[in-house]
Design a protein around this motif. Sequence first.
Motif, mmCIF file in Angstrom:
data_model
loop_
_atom_site.group_PDB
_atom_site.id
_atom_site.type_symbol
_atom_site.label_atom_id
_atom_site.label_comp_id
_atom_site.label_asym_id
_atom_site.label_seq_id
_atom_site.Cartn_x
_atom_site.Cartn_y
_atom_site.Cartn_z
ATOM 1 N N VAL A 95 0.841 -1.206 0.000
ATOM 2 C CA VAL A 95 0.000 0.000 0.000
ATOM 3 C C VAL A 95 0.869 1.247 0.000
ATOM 4 O O VAL A 95 0.610 2.218 -0.718
ATOM 5 C CB VAL A 95 -0.944 -0.016 1.232
ATOM 6 C CG1 VAL A 95 -1.610 1.325 1.433
ATOM 7 C CG2 VAL A 95 -1.983 -1.107 1.064
ATOM 8 N N ARG A 96 1.917 1.218 0.811
ATOM 9 C CA ARG A 96 2.822 2.372 0.897
ATOM 10 C C ARG A 96 3.486 2.644 -0.462
ATOM 11 O O ARG A 96 3.540 3.788 -0.909
ATOM 12 C CB ARG A 96 3.864 2.116 1.982
ATOM 13 C CG ARG A 96 4.754 3.295 2.266
ATOM 14 C CD ARG A 96 5.706 3.057 3.434
ATOM 15 N NE ARG A 96 6.251 1.724 3.447
ATOM 16 C CZ ARG A 96 6.201 0.904 4.491
ATOM 17 N NH1 ARG A 96 5.610 1.267 5.593
ATOM 18 N NH2 ARG A 96 6.744 -0.298 4.427
ATOM 19 N N GLU A 97 3.953 1.587 -1.107
ATOM 20 C CA GLU A 97 4.591 1.761 -2.418
ATOM 21 C C GLU A 97 3.592 2.282 -3.450
ATOM 22 O O GLU A 97 3.914 3.148 -4.258
ATOM 23 C CB GLU A 97 5.196 0.441 -2.886
ATOM 24 C CG GLU A 97 6.430 0.033 -2.114
ATOM 25 C CD GLU A 97 6.906 -1.356 -2.488
ATOM 26 O OE1 GLU A 97 6.384 -1.940 -3.458
ATOM 27 O OE2 GLU A 97 7.811 -1.853 -1.799
ATOM 28 N N GLY A 98 2.370 1.743 -3.419
ATOM 29 C CA GLY A 98 1.333 2.206 -4.350
ATOM 30 C C GLY A 98 0.971 3.653 -4.106
ATOM 31 O O GLY A 98 0.775 4.430 -5.047
ATOM 32 N N GLY A 99 0.878 4.033 -2.840
ATOM 33 C CA GLY A 99 0.567 5.421 -2.496
ATOM 34 C C GLY A 99 1.671 6.371 -2.936
ATOM 35 O O GLY A 99 1.401 7.477 -3.439
ATOM 36 N N GLU A 100 2.893 5.952 -2.743
ATOM 37 C CA GLU A 100 4.021 6.790 -3.170
ATOM 38 C C GLU A 100 4.027 6.956 -4.690
ATOM 39 O O GLU A 100 4.274 8.051 -5.199
ATOM 40 C CB GLU A 100 5.336 6.174 -2.698
ATOM 41 C CG GLU A 100 5.557 6.280 -1.204
ATOM 42 C CD GLU A 100 6.783 5.521 -0.736
ATOM 43 O OE1 GLU A 100 7.466 4.889 -1.582
ATOM 44 O OE2 GLU A 100 7.069 5.555 0.470
ATOM 45 N N ALA A 101 3.733 5.886 -5.402
ATOM 46 C CA ALA A 101 3.708 5.966 -6.870
ATOM 47 C C ALA A 101 2.581 6.883 -7.339
ATOM 48 O O ALA A 101 2.774 7.709 -8.240
ATOM 49 C CB ALA A 101 3.540 4.576 -7.476
ATOM 50 N N ALA A 102 1.396 6.770 -6.711
ATOM 51 C CA ALA A 102 0.270 7.622 -7.090
ATOM 52 C C ALA A 102 0.566 9.083 -6.778
ATOM 53 O O ALA A 102 0.256 9.975 -7.575
ATOM 54 C CB ALA A 102 -0.994 7.175 -6.366
ATOM 55 N N ALA A 103 1.171 9.336 -5.624
ATOM 56 C CA ALA A 103 1.510 10.713 -5.260
ATOM 57 C C ALA A 103 2.544 11.290 -6.217
ATOM 58 O O ALA A 103 2.460 12.466 -6.601
ATOM 59 C CB ALA A 103 2.034 10.763 -3.821
ATOM 60 N N SER A 104 3.481 10.477 -6.623
ATOM 61 C CA SER A 104 4.501 10.938 -7.564
ATOM 62 C C SER A 104 3.881 11.278 -8.922
ATOM 63 O O SER A 104 4.211 12.307 -9.524
ATOM 64 C CB SER A 104 5.570 9.860 -7.732
ATOM 65 O OG SER A 104 6.529 10.254 -8.681
ATOM 66 N N LYS A 105 2.952 10.432 -9.382
ATOM 67 C CA LYS A 105 2.276 10.713 -10.654
ATOM 68 C C LYS A 105 1.433 11.976 -10.556
ATOM 69 O O LYS A 105 1.411 12.800 -11.474
ATOM 70 C CB LYS A 105 1.378 9.534 -11.050
ATOM 71 C CG LYS A 105 2.102 8.412 -11.734
ATOM 72 C CD LYS A 105 1.147 7.296 -12.090
ATOM 73 C CE LYS A 105 0.454 7.602 -13.398
ATOM 74 N NZ LYS A 105 -0.356 6.465 -13.870
ATOM 75 N N ALA A 106 0.734 12.135 -9.439
ATOM 76 C CA ALA A 106 -0.103 13.327 -9.254
ATOM 77 C C ALA A 106 0.748 14.583 -9.221
ATOM 78 O O ALA A 106 0.387 15.607 -9.812
ATOM 79 C CB ALA A 106 -0.917 13.197 -7.971
ATOM 80 N N LEU A 107 1.875 14.514 -8.535
ATOM 81 C CA LEU A 107 2.763 15.670 -8.473
ATOM 82 C C LEU A 107 3.302 16.016 -9.857
ATOM 83 O O LEU A 107 3.386 17.192 -10.223
ATOM 84 C CB LEU A 107 3.916 15.390 -7.512
ATOM 85 C CG LEU A 107 4.868 16.544 -7.248
ATOM 86 C CD1 LEU A 107 4.112 17.729 -6.661
ATOM 87 C CD2 LEU A 107 5.978 16.114 -6.310
ATOM 88 N N GLY A 108 3.617 15.013 -10.649
ATOM 89 C CA GLY A 108 4.079 15.256 -12.014
ATOM 90 C C GLY A 108 2.997 15.914 -12.862
ATOM 91 O O GLY A 108 3.270 16.824 -13.646
ATOM 92 N N ALA A 109 1.745 15.471 -12.679
ATOM 93 C CA ALA A 109 0.638 16.065 -13.435
ATOM 94 C C ALA A 109 0.403 17.508 -13.014
ATOM 95 O O ALA A 109 0.120 18.371 -13.855
ATOM 96 C CB ALA A 109 -0.638 15.242 -13.218
ATOM 97 N N VAL A 110 0.524 17.796 -11.729
ATOM 98 C CA VAL A 110 0.337 19.174 -11.247
ATOM 99 C C VAL A 110 1.439 20.072 -11.781
ATOM 100 O O VAL A 110 1.182 21.209 -12.195
ATOM 101 C CB VAL A 110 0.293 19.203 -9.700
ATOM 102 C CG1 VAL A 110 0.381 20.616 -9.174
ATOM 103 C CG2 VAL A 110 -0.978 18.537 -9.208
ATOM 104 N N ARG A 111 2.646 19.569 -11.802
ATOM 105 C CA ARG A 111 3.765 20.374 -12.333
ATOM 106 C C ARG A 111 3.600 20.625 -13.832
ATOM 107 O O ARG A 111 3.975 21.677 -14.324
ATOM 108 C CB ARG A 111 5.085 19.673 -12.069
ATOM 109 C CG ARG A 111 5.514 19.795 -10.637
ATOM 110 C CD ARG A 111 6.873 19.205 -10.412
ATOM 111 N NE ARG A 111 7.276 19.365 -9.029
ATOM 112 C CZ ARG A 111 8.123 18.579 -8.416
ATOM 113 N NH1 ARG A 111 8.685 17.574 -9.069
ATOM 114 N NH2 ARG A 111 8.432 18.787 -7.161
ATOM 115 N N ALA A 112 3.036 19.651 -14.535
ATOM 116 C CA ALA A 112 2.867 19.806 -15.975
ATOM 117 C C ALA A 112 1.749 20.789 -16.305
ATOM 118 O O ALA A 112 1.851 21.547 -17.276
ATOM 119 C CB ALA A 112 2.571 18.451 -16.624
ATOM 120 N N ARG A 113 0.674 20.811 -15.510
ATOM 121 C CA ARG A 113 -0.482 21.683 -15.768
ATOM 122 C C ARG A 113 -0.979 22.307 -14.472
ATOM 123 O O ARG A 113 -1.993 21.904 -13.912
ATOM 124 C CB ARG A 113 -1.607 20.874 -16.391
ATOM 125 C CG ARG A 113 -1.240 20.327 -17.737
ATOM 126 C CD ARG A 113 -2.431 19.664 -18.321
ATOM 127 N NE ARG A 113 -2.378 19.830 -19.758
ATOM 128 C CZ ARG A 113 -3.136 19.171 -20.576
ATOM 129 N NH1 ARG A 113 -4.019 18.334 -20.111
ATOM 130 N NH2 ARG A 113 -3.041 19.371 -21.869
#
Length: 114
Positions: free
Chosen positions: A44-62
């Motif tokens: 769960v921790r690894e999945g949460g970290e991956a989702a947070a990383s993807k979300a942060l990348g999307a926020v930085r992009a737009r």
Amino acid sequence: MSGQDLDKARAEANAARERLLGSAHALQTRLAPSVLAERAWGGVREGGEAAASKALGAVRARPVAASAIGIATIAFLARRPLARLIGRIAGAGARPATNTKPARRSRRIEGDRS
């Protein structure tokens, strides 16, 4: 069957029993609730970290689109308090409250003269 063959068969059976008990102990250790919980939490921790990383990348992009989505989400979640606030600001609070409940009718029981 001779005595030597019998002793050899007993030794093989004991060795097989020891291997089986060792395998059972290893399996019991791997299936312990604490070990299973630790593995699940790690996943769960690894999945949460991956989702947070993807979300942060999307926020930085737009950043503008992400901000608009965030504001829309907050407005949706707080829609009732916001509606009351806007109503008060617009002067809806100055009007007298109307009775929205229908008048309660009393029931008369036949034969009752009260």
